[in-house]
Design a protein around this motif. Structure first.
Motif: not given
Length: 186
Positions: A48-52, A83-87, A99-101, A134-135
């Motif tokens: 995941s690329w987790v952004v604000n 997606l579930a794995t990334a989260i 956290v949400q997609p 996933y973003l």
């Protein structure tokens, strides 16, 4: 949706993604156990690329094995929902709870080489990760915590700062691609 459909529906962003998607599809024809790390040559992972919310910062972890600031992700271990794995991995590795997609769609794909290393006292041979990214979005005011068996730091940093703090040359290119894609969305 199955992995073949995810890959077929995805529009590659650059030549790296064209080639890596082609190889992923070929490996799907050659191996029947790509969702388990017991396949010691190649297996699927999700990152995941987790952004604000402002899309000005990214959440990074200091990876213990690579000794570098890194994105977040992990092995599928038999699961097929990327997606579930990334989260799940994001929550586990950073301690954040919300956290949400940004989208349900695949954000990026890449094949990543993994050098042989020792993990939990066992030798892991050199192999590749067939990675789907996933973003995700999270509130940067959430409390974070390290996952000591995997990382020793969790921090929000500017998009360019994330590149400068990474000391893995190939990953810098991947993170630059992710930032470029993110900037084109705005």
């Amino acid at each position: 949706m199955g992995i073949r459909q995810i890959l077929a529906d995805y529009s590659p962003f650059n030549e790296q993604e064209v080639k890596d998607r082609e190889l992923m599809l070929r490996y799907l024809d050659q191996f029947d156990d790509l969702f388990k790390r017991e396949n010691e040559f190649a297996h699927f992972t999700a990152s995941s690329w987790v952004v604000n919310r402002d899309r000005t910062k990214v959440l990074m972890v200091y990876h213990n094995i690579y000794r570098s600031w890194s994105w977040i992700g992990g092995h599928m271990d038999g699961e097929t929902d990327f997606l579930a794995t990334a989260i799940r991995e994001t929550k586990e590795e950073t301690g954040i709870e919300q956290v949400q997609p940004v989208s349900q769609e695949l954000f990026s794909l890449e094949i990543l080489s993994v050098d042989g290393h020792v993990k939990n006292g066992k030798q892991v041979g050199t192999h590749v990760h067939l990675n789907l990214t996933y973003l995700l979005e999270a509130d940067e005011r959430q409390e974070t915590s390290v996952k000591p068996d995997e990382n020793s730091g969790v921090a929000w940093m500017g998009l360019e700062e994330a590149l400068s703090k990474c000391n893995e040359p190939y990953m810098k290119g991947i993170y630059a691609k992710l930032n470029d894609k993110l900037n084109r969305m705005q």
